[in-house]
Design a protein around this motif. Structure first.
Motif, mmCIF file in Angstrom:
data_model
loop_
_atom_site.group_PDB
_atom_site.id
_atom_site.type_symbol
_atom_site.label_atom_id
_atom_site.label_comp_id
_atom_site.label_asym_id
_atom_site.label_seq_id
_atom_site.Cartn_x
_atom_site.Cartn_y
_atom_site.Cartn_z
ATOM 1 N N PRO A 175 2.276 4.403 -1.885
ATOM 2 C CA PRO A 175 3.065 3.956 -3.042
ATOM 3 C C PRO A 175 4.421 3.412 -2.604
ATOM 4 N N LEU A 176 5.080 2.728 -3.505
ATOM 5 C CA LEU A 176 6.404 2.206 -3.212
ATOM 6 C C LEU A 176 7.392 3.340 -2.955
ATOM 7 N N PRO A 177 8.252 3.192 -1.968
ATOM 8 C CA PRO A 177 9.293 4.208 -1.767
ATOM 9 C C PRO A 177 10.299 4.161 -2.919
ATOM 10 N N VAL A 178 10.838 5.291 -3.264
ATOM 11 C CA VAL A 178 11.749 5.407 -4.414
ATOM 12 C C VAL A 178 12.931 4.449 -4.292
ATOM 13 N N GLU A 179 13.434 4.269 -3.092
ATOM 14 C CA GLU A 179 14.646 3.462 -2.915
ATOM 15 C C GLU A 179 14.428 1.969 -3.127
ATOM 16 N N ALA A 180 13.172 1.528 -3.196
ATOM 17 C CA ALA A 180 12.895 0.092 -3.359
ATOM 18 C C ALA A 180 12.564 -0.276 -4.796
ATOM 19 N N TYR A 181 12.645 0.680 -5.714
ATOM 20 C CA TYR A 181 12.015 0.511 -7.019
ATOM 21 C C TYR A 181 12.910 1.058 -8.127
ATOM 22 N N GLU A 182 13.174 0.251 -9.145
ATOM 23 C CA GLU A 182 13.926 0.732 -10.303
ATOM 24 C C GLU A 182 13.272 0.221 -11.577
ATOM 25 N N SER A 183 13.615 0.881 -12.687
ATOM 26 C CA SER A 183 13.038 0.538 -13.984
ATOM 27 C C SER A 183 14.131 0.186 -14.982
ATOM 28 N N VAL A 184 13.912 -0.876 -15.753
ATOM 29 C CA VAL A 184 14.883 -1.276 -16.767
ATOM 30 C C VAL A 184 15.001 -0.203 -17.845
ATOM 31 N N SER A 185 13.861 0.299 -18.315
ATOM 32 C CA SER A 185 13.892 1.276 -19.407
ATOM 33 C C SER A 185 14.540 2.584 -18.988
ATOM 34 N N ALA A 186 14.430 2.948 -17.712
ATOM 35 C CA ALA A 186 15.013 4.196 -17.233
ATOM 36 C C ALA A 186 16.495 4.059 -16.905
ATOM 37 N N ASN A 187 16.988 2.825 -16.866
ATOM 38 C CA ASN A 187 18.376 2.583 -16.476
ATOM 39 C C ASN A 187 19.060 1.594 -17.421
ATOM 40 N N PRO B 24 -5.370 4.172 -14.700
ATOM 41 C CA PRO B 24 -5.669 4.174 -13.259
ATOM 42 C C PRO B 24 -6.708 3.131 -12.867
ATOM 43 N N THR B 25 -7.607 2.794 -13.793
ATOM 44 C CA THR B 25 -8.715 1.891 -13.450
ATOM 45 C C THR B 25 -8.445 0.435 -13.828
ATOM 46 N N GLU B 26 -7.250 0.113 -14.312
ATOM 47 C CA GLU B 26 -6.975 -1.276 -14.679
ATOM 48 C C GLU B 26 -7.167 -2.190 -13.466
ATOM 49 N N SER B 27 -7.887 -3.281 -13.670
ATOM 50 C CA SER B 27 -8.210 -4.205 -12.569
ATOM 51 C C SER B 27 -7.043 -5.145 -12.293
ATOM 52 N N VAL B 28 -6.022 -4.619 -11.660
ATOM 53 C CA VAL B 28 -4.831 -5.414 -11.356
ATOM 54 C C VAL B 28 -4.306 -5.006 -9.984
ATOM 55 N N GLY B 29 -3.802 -5.986 -9.248
ATOM 56 C CA GLY B 29 -3.174 -5.672 -7.969
ATOM 57 C C GLY B 29 -1.855 -4.961 -8.198
ATOM 58 N N VAL B 30 -1.472 -4.099 -7.264
ATOM 59 C CA VAL B 30 -0.202 -3.389 -7.387
ATOM 60 C C VAL B 30 0.674 -3.670 -6.171
ATOM 61 N N THR C 25 -8.690 3.618 -3.441
ATOM 62 C CA THR C 25 -9.758 4.534 -3.817
ATOM 63 C C THR C 25 -9.496 5.110 -5.209
ATOM 64 N N LYS C 26 -10.533 5.649 -5.807
ATOM 65 C CA LYS C 26 -10.406 6.272 -7.127
ATOM 66 C C LYS C 26 -9.388 7.413 -7.070
ATOM 67 N N GLU C 27 -9.416 8.161 -5.984
ATOM 68 C CA GLU C 27 -8.493 9.283 -5.835
ATOM 69 C C GLU C 27 -7.049 8.794 -5.750
ATOM 70 N N GLN C 28 -6.818 7.715 -4.985
ATOM 71 C CA GLN C 28 -5.477 7.165 -4.883
ATOM 72 C C GLN C 28 -5.006 6.631 -6.241
ATOM 73 N N ALA C 29 -5.896 5.930 -6.934
ATOM 74 C CA ALA C 29 -5.534 5.321 -8.214
ATOM 75 C C ALA C 29 -5.107 6.357 -9.246
ATOM 76 N N LEU D 294 1.714 7.224 -12.751
ATOM 77 C CA LEU D 294 0.855 6.903 -11.617
ATOM 78 C C LEU D 294 1.712 6.543 -10.412
ATOM 79 N N LEU D 295 1.287 6.968 -9.244
ATOM 80 C CA LEU D 295 2.031 6.608 -8.034
ATOM 81 C C LEU D 295 1.797 5.141 -7.667
ATOM 82 N N PHE D 296 0.571 4.660 -7.887
ATOM 83 C CA PHE D 296 0.282 3.239 -7.680
ATOM 84 C C PHE D 296 0.326 2.585 -9.067
ATOM 85 N N ASN D 297 1.539 2.278 -9.502
ATOM 86 C CA ASN D 297 1.759 1.917 -10.908
ATOM 87 C C ASN D 297 2.359 0.533 -11.102
#
Length: 495
Positions: A71-83, A296-302, A319-323, A333-336
Motif C-alpha cells: 500500500p501507499l506509505p502514509v507520508e505520500a498520501y493525503e485526503s481532502v475530506s480529512a484535511n 475490495p473487488t472493484e475492477s480498478v487499478g490502484v 490477491t483477494k487477501e490483499q484487496a 482499505l489499504l489498497f484504496n
C-alpha cells in the motif's frame, strides 16, 4: 530522403518487406508510402518491440521474484475530506499559481465516442444536460471561471490571468476537434490559448515484430496510448514551425505546473487549485489524484508501491487477501487509491521524461488487424488476433518520479466517467448527467437553498467552479427545474 536511402535503412532494420509491392504502385502511391516510411523511426520500432516482448516474457516467468506490492506509505498520501483546513490552504497556493500565470492544462481527448454511438470526438458529446453543453464546453468554461476567480482574488485586471489549454487529439479526431472549437469560438477562451496537438502512432506489428501493411501502399498504424502524451509534447505543433512544441510553449509562457486529465469525466475540476496547491506545497514532481475504491473487488487499478517505486497496480495483480486488507484504526482499505487518470506535473519533470523514456516498456495488445498478404496482395481480415498494437500508459512514468504524491478526493464530487453506451446503466450518459446535477443540488443546498423533491437545476460553470459564490441563494426555495447561466436567472425557478 531519397527512396533508396529509405529502403537501405529499412533493410538494415529487417523491415524491407514493406517494399514488396513497390514496382506495382503508382507514382502517387510511391510518394505516400515513402513519406510515411520516412516519418517512422524504424530502429525505435524494433527497440520498442524487443523491450515490450522481453518485459512481457519476464513478467510471465514463473521463476521470477516479483517486487512486492505494498500500500501507499502514509507520508505520500493525503485526503481532502480529512484535511479541510489544509485543503483551504492548498486552494490559496494553487490560486496564487494560477494568478501568476504558472499553470497550464493538458487534456487527453484523442478518443471517439464509438461506444456512445457517435463517430465524433468524445469531447463533443452532449450527456443530456438541460443546457445541452458538450464536455469540451463544460471544461472550457471551468477554465474561464477559474481565471476570473484568480483575477478577482488577487486584484488582477480582467483578462490578465491565462491558463493555456493543450488539447491532445488523435489522427481521427484532430480536424473535427479543431473545427468544433472554431465553430464555437473556443467557448469564450482566447484561441491563441487553446493549443490543439496530436498524439503519436506506432506501426502495428506481427507477433514476430514485422511491421504490417494495411494496404499495398500504406503501413498499418495505431495510437501509441495515453502515455504517448509525453512524446507528443516534444513533437512540432505544425509542419511549418518545427521548433515550436507543447514543451517549448510551456517554457515560453513561464508555465511551471501542469494539470493533466481525460476528457470523459464530466466532474473534473480543470486546473483544480486545491490539487495544484497540494502538489506545490509538497514540492512534487509528479502526482496523482485518486478516489477511494467502492469495494475490495472493484475492477480498478490502484496507486500503490511496487518494490520501492510508485506504480499503478491493476486489480488483477492484487490477491483477494490483499484487496480486503484494512487499516486497523480507520477501517479503510489499504489498497484504496483508485486511479482516475488525473495527474500533476512540473514542467521540469515533463522535460525530463525524454531522458528515461527508453526504459519504459510498451504494453502489448494482441488484436485482429486487417493486413495485406505479402504473396498475393490481398487484404486479410483475420478471425483471431494476428498482430499487436503497442502502447504506453500515462502512469508508466510514476516509478521514475523522485518526489511523488497522491491526493484522495471524493468520488461523487470529482469522478463520473463516460465510457458506455446510453441505457447500459453504468458510466453512461445518464449516470454522468445524474452525477453532475446531483452535485449542483449539493452546491445550492450547501449555500442554504432548499430544492423541492425532483427539482433539477443546472448551474453554468461560469456561475460557480466548485460551489463558491452562491451566497445569494441562502433561505430561497426552488420549485422549478432549469438551467441558469447567471445567478439572476435563479429567481425564475422559485415559483
Amino acid at each position: 530522403m531519397a527512396v533508396e536511402d529509405i529502403r537501405t535503412r529499412y533493410k538494415a532494420a529487417g523491415q524491407d518487406h514493406l517494399f514488396t509491392f513497390w514496382s506495382k504502385l503508382t507514382e502517387e502511391e510511391h510518394s505516400a508510402l515513402a513519406r510515411q516510411l520516412e516519418g517512422i523511426d524504424v530502429e525505435r520500432v524494433n527497440r520498442v518491440y524487443k523491450k515490450a516482448t522481453s518485459s512481457e516474457s519476464n513478467a510471465a516467468d514463473p521463476h521470477r521474484v516479483a517486487d512486492a506490492i505494498e500500500p501507499l506509505p502514509v507520508e505520500a498520501y493525503e485526503s481532502v475530506s480529512a484535511n479541510p483546513t489544509k485543503a483551504s490552504e492548498w486552494r490559496q497556493i494553487g490560486l496564487q499559481a494560477v494568478a501568476d500565470g504558472q499553470v497550464g492544462v493538458l487534456l487527453m481527448a484523442g478518443g471517439q465516442g464509438t461506444r456512445l454511438g457517435s463517430s465524433a470526438p468524445k469531447g463533443c458529446y452532449d450527456i443530456g444536460l438541460p443546457s445541452h453543453k458538450s464536455l469540451f464546453q463544460y471544461q472550457a468554461e471551468r477554465i474561464a471561471h477559474l481565471q476570473t476567480i484568480a483575477e478577482g482574488q488577487f486584484r488582477k485586471s480582467k483578462g490578465s490571468v491565462v491558463v493555456p489549454w493543450y488539447v491532445m487529439t488523435s489522427g481521427p479526431t484532430r480536424r473535427e476537434t479543431e473545427a468544433f472549437f472554431a465553430k464555437n469560438n473556443h467557448f469564450g477562451l482566447n484561441a491563441k490559448n487553446v493549443i490543439v496537438f496530436e498524439q503519436g502512432t506506432l506501426p502495428c506489428l506481427t507477433m514476430e515484430g514485422k511491421i504490417m501493411l494495411e494496404t499495398t501502399s500504406r503501413v498499418a498504424v495505431a495510437p501509441d496510448g495515453n502515455g504517448g502524451l509525453y512524446a507528443a509534447t516534444r513533437a512540432p505543433l505544425s509542419p511549418s514551425d518545427k521548433s515550436r512544441t507543447v514543451l517549448s510553449d510551456l517554457v515560453d509562457r513561464g508555465i511551471q505546473y501542469v494539470h493533466a486529465y481525460c476528457v470523459d469525466n464530466c466532474l473534473v475540476k480543470v486546473a483544480d487549485p486545491v490539487f495544484l496547491g497540494y502538489c506545490i506545497a509538497r514540492q512534487a514532481d509528479c502526482a496523482a489524484k485518486v478516489v477511494p475504491k467502492t469495494s475490495p473487488t472493484e475492477s480498478v487499478g490502484v496507486v500503490a508501491r511496487r518494490g520501492d517505486k510508485f506504480s499503478v497496480v491493476e486489480y488483477s495483480e492484487i490477491t483477494k487477501e490483499q484487496a480486503e486488507l484494512r487499516n486497523e484504526k480507520t477501517g479503510e482499505l489499504l489498497f484504496n487509491a483508485g486511479n482516475i487518470a488525473n495527474h500533476f506535473y512540473t514542467t521540469a519533470f515533463l522535460q525530463s521524461v525524454e531522458s528515461f523514456e527508453h526504459e519504459l516498456a510498451h504494453h502489448i495488445a494482441r488484436k485482429k488487424i486487417p493486413t495485406v498478404d505479402l504473396e498475393t496482395g490481398q487484404v486479410i481480415k483475420p478471425s483471431k488476433p494476428n498482430g499487436m498494437k503497442l502502447e504506453l500508459f500515462i502512469f508508466d512514468v510514476f516509478p521514475f518520479t523522485k518526489n511523488f504524491a497522491v491526493l484522495e478526493v471524493a468520488r461523487r464530487e470529482e469522478f463520473s466517467p463516460l465510457k458506455n453506451a446510453p441505457g447500459t446503466g453504468s458510466d453512461a450518459p445518464e449516470t454522468s448527467r445524474r452525477d453532475l446535477l446531483d452535485q449542483h443540488r449539493r452546491f445550492l443546498e450547501s449555500a442554504g437553498a432548499c430544492l423541492k423533491e425532483g427539482v433539477e437545476i443546472e448551474l453554468s460553470p461560469l456561475v460557480t467552479y466548485a460551489g463558491e459564490g452562491l451566497e445569494s441563494v441562502k433561505d430561497k426555495t426552488f420549485t422549478k427545474s432549469g438551467y441558469v447561466e447567471n445567478l439572476e436567472e435563479l429567481d425564475a425557478l422559485m415559483y
